[in-house]
Write an enzyme that holds these catalytic residues in place. Sequence first.
Site, PDB file in Angstrom:
ATOM      1  N   PHE A  92      47.991  83.813  16.183  1.00  0.00           N
ATOM      2  CA  PHE A  92      48.472  83.124  14.991  1.00  0.00           C
ATOM      3  C   PHE A  92      47.750  83.648  13.751  1.00  0.00           C
ATOM      4  O   PHE A  92      46.542  83.830  13.761  1.00  0.00           O
ATOM      5  CB  PHE A  92      48.225  81.621  15.149  1.00  0.00           C
ATOM      6  CG  PHE A  92      48.676  80.788  13.988  1.00  0.00           C
ATOM      7  CD1 PHE A  92      50.013  80.465  13.829  1.00  0.00           C
ATOM      8  CD2 PHE A  92      47.764  80.324  13.047  1.00  0.00           C
ATOM      9  CE1 PHE A  92      50.432  79.691  12.764  1.00  0.00           C
ATOM     10  CE2 PHE A  92      48.177  79.544  11.983  1.00  0.00           C
ATOM     11  CZ  PHE A  92      49.518  79.228  11.832  1.00  0.00           C
ATOM     12  N   ASN A 194      43.057  73.327  13.894  1.00  0.00           N
ATOM     13  CA  ASN A 194      44.343  73.757  13.342  1.00  0.00           C
ATOM     14  C   ASN A 194      45.261  74.030  14.532  1.00  0.00           C
ATOM     15  O   ASN A 194      45.397  75.162  14.984  1.00  0.00           O
ATOM     16  CB  ASN A 194      44.179  75.009  12.477  1.00  0.00           C
ATOM     17  CG  ASN A 194      45.481  75.422  11.818  1.00  0.00           C
ATOM     18  OD1 ASN A 194      46.465  74.682  11.841  1.00  0.00           O
ATOM     19  ND2 ASN A 194      45.510  76.611  11.239  1.00  0.00           N
ATOM     20  N   PRO A 195      45.885  72.969  15.069  1.00  0.00           N
ATOM     21  CA  PRO A 195      46.615  73.077  16.326  1.00  0.00           C
ATOM     22  C   PRO A 195      48.068  73.501  16.115  1.00  0.00           C
ATOM     23  O   PRO A 195      48.553  73.551  14.975  1.00  0.00           O
ATOM     24  CB  PRO A 195      46.568  71.638  16.841  1.00  0.00           C
ATOM     25  CG  PRO A 195      46.694  70.831  15.575  1.00  0.00           C
ATOM     26  CD  PRO A 195      45.920  71.594  14.529  1.00  0.00           C
TER      27      PRO A 195
END
Length: 287
Positions: A92, A194-195
């Site tokens: 990510f 920060n999932p």
Amino acid sequence: MNRQPLRLAILEATRILERAGVASPRTDAELIAAHVLGVERGRLPLVPLVDPTVIDAIGQFVTQRAKRVPLQHLIGWAAMGDITVDVGAGVFVPRPETELLLEWGLKLIDGRKFPVVVDLCTGSGVLALAVAHARPDAVVYAVDIDSNALAWARHNAEARIAAGDTAIRLYSGDIADGSMFAELDGLVDLVLCNPPYVPEGTPVPPEVSDHDPAHAVFAPEGGLAVIRYAIDAAARLLRRGGGLAIEHDDTHGTAVPELVRARRVLTDVQDHPDLTGRPRFVTALRG
């Protein structure tokens, strides 16, 4: 060889990226130019003229960016706090709005000696590494369930050690596991997370849909599934006066604070906007 104005090349790149629907065309054009030239973005005005080969190189990058390849994949890095980390396929890409979550966390532990920090869903390792850089005395733990993300995090951690930063403690694990980091229960000063939080089925830009790993973006239960586990983990890990900061979808401005308030040990629950004013992360303290 006739040298050409860099300013005009950046203007043309901006126009191309704007037509392609890129959200920040001028910024991306300048960052591409800075990358090609090997200078900081702020020094571009000091480079009035460039060779045609530079113009061509900028054009090649702009062509790829106009296809909505993430800028960070093209230049190879993303920034957070005072550091950069390498990113690419399989991990990510950190976003600028997460800077605000980092700032909140660093302010909370300011003045605390040897704080213990846990970064849940660490991905590239960027939050954990930014904390370790800002606070060399901190003991920083980071965890992720994805092997590709952990490979990037390990690579970035080794690079930060080479740059003189202290090491982080990197683990493979599932934050849904109630025994994860059990030895730290009641000892942690700061939990950051920060999932994956975008509700499944939500339309997202091509940079996200085509390049970010889906499991790092989307979550079940309307985007709240992983956030619930993060809250559970924080409730047991934090010491009294410790703090939690979790990033969330802009549709979660009410739902996530309510989930946090449901854990009675978590107090002073506040929601915070991102750089555009949209609800973006919730914070709380361990009472």
